[in-house]
Design a protein around this motif. Structure first.
Motif, mmCIF file in Angstrom:
data_model
loop_
_atom_site.group_PDB
_atom_site.id
_atom_site.type_symbol
_atom_site.label_atom_id
_atom_site.label_comp_id
_atom_site.label_asym_id
_atom_site.label_seq_id
_atom_site.Cartn_x
_atom_site.Cartn_y
_atom_site.Cartn_z
ATOM 1 N N UNK A 1 -21.335 11.300 13.145
ATOM 2 C CA UNK A 1 -20.528 11.504 11.940
ATOM 3 C C UNK A 1 -21.267 12.406 10.939
ATOM 4 N N UNK A 2 -21.170 12.086 9.628
ATOM 5 C CA UNK A 2 -21.669 12.960 8.574
ATOM 6 C C UNK A 2 -23.175 13.170 8.597
ATOM 7 N N UNK A 3 -23.607 14.320 8.061
ATOM 8 C CA UNK A 3 -25.030 14.651 7.987
ATOM 9 C C UNK A 3 -25.390 15.099 6.571
ATOM 10 N N UNK A 4 -26.649 14.882 6.220
ATOM 11 C CA UNK A 4 -27.172 15.337 4.937
ATOM 12 C C UNK A 4 -28.656 15.652 5.107
ATOM 13 N N UNK A 5 -29.105 16.656 4.374
ATOM 14 C CA UNK A 5 -30.523 17.012 4.353
ATOM 15 C C UNK A 5 -31.162 16.328 3.163
ATOM 16 N N UNK A 6 -32.231 15.581 3.423
ATOM 17 C CA UNK A 6 -32.973 14.909 2.348
ATOM 18 C C UNK A 6 -34.452 15.201 2.540
#
Length: 288
Positions: free
Chosen positions: A128-133
């Motif tokens: 599902x969704x991805x984010x860069x942290x």
């Protein structure tokens, strides 16, 4: 509770005699045709009221302004990518794709659309969704209640974490991760512990906006795809109110199946560029 005392006073039983018939003539029975007419009239009234209710609800949902889009540039996009998450990193995109047995996290060249690097999820995980942290990439899964953390440079898996409910979209506001689960509520997570810090109910004109999907944080607003709708909601992160809608209908490719809706928003903060695409779309668009 105490029982009452018994006294020597006898009580009279209620009369069992039949009550008296009412005076006056009885009303004649209604013919069957009249009863049928009233029944159909009632059904018609209910149908009309239901229709008016739907129209009223749709009008309330569109109380916020709706904007069209201008395409600045169109780029190639892999039609085999069932896009579930999208993030911009430097000159490249990080894209999460879904479906059991086909889910991936991939690094994609923006200009050519070429997949530069790809890692597959376990066959029982639906990406599902991805984010860069920071130096990591975080990817959710749909119903597995598992989040996967990767090294951003190598896309090697570092660890997993658990969360309640389903995972749909993911972004961050610089302080917290922001997660959707297909409902009308967004969850703000501590990026270190992944614990829920607060929740935000999203409404438009007083009506809950369900099916919040892929997310992106852009200039103090949360942008959200809506599952099975080619609109993007602009959401206030403080009140949850929809500030407006972005209409992507003109970007939808012809001859795609029902699931191939708009899904995937990425923002290049350094150059103030906004990108959108959809599930199995042949193109990714920079829009304004």
């Amino acid at each position: 509770w105490a029982s009452p005392k018994v006294t020597g006073v006898m009580t009279r039983r209620p009369s069992r005699t039949k009550s008296a018939e009412p005076l006056g003539p009885r009303s004649p029975p209604q013919p069957a045709s009249i009863r049928r007419w009233w029944r159909w009239a009632l059904v018609l009234t209910l149908v009309v009221c239901a229709g008016l209710g739907v129209v009223w609800a749709m009008a309330r949902e569109r109380t916020s302004a709706t904007w069209g889009v201008e395409v600045v540039q169109a780029y190639p996009h892999d039609t085999g990518a069932y896009t579930q998450g999208l993030a911009f990193d430097g000159r490249e995109l990080l894209e999460g794709t879904g479906k059991y047995g086909e889910s991936t996290l991939r690094r994609v060249d923006l200009v050519s659309g070429r997949v530069l690097q790809s890692v597959s999820l376990a066959r029982d995980l639906f990406g599902e969704g991805v984010a860069v942290w920071g130096g990591e990439v975080i990817q959710l899964t749909w119903r597995n209640q598992i989040g996967v953390v990767y090294d951003k440079a190598t896309l090697e898996k570092r660890r997993q974490f658990r969360y309640a409910g389903e995972g749909w979209g993911l972004t961050h506001d610089g302080t917290h991760l922001i997660m959707s689960d297909g409902s009308s509520t967004l969850r703000f997570l501590d990026p270190k512990t992944f614990r829920v810090v607060r929740q935000l109910l999203v409404r438009s004109g007083g009506r809950r906006v369900a099916n919040l999907n892929e997310l992106e944080y852009v200039q103090g607003e949360i942008l959200a795809n809506i599952w099975y709708k080619n609109y993007v909601a602009r959401i206030s992160p403080s009140s949850g109110e929809v500030l407006g809608w972005i209409d992507l209908q003109t970007l939808v490719p012809p001859r795609l199946d029902r699931d191939s809706v708009a899904n995937g928003i990425a923002y290049d903060a350094e150059n103030d560029r906004l990108f959108v695409t959809g599930k199995n779309w042949p193109q990714l668009f920079e829009i304004r």
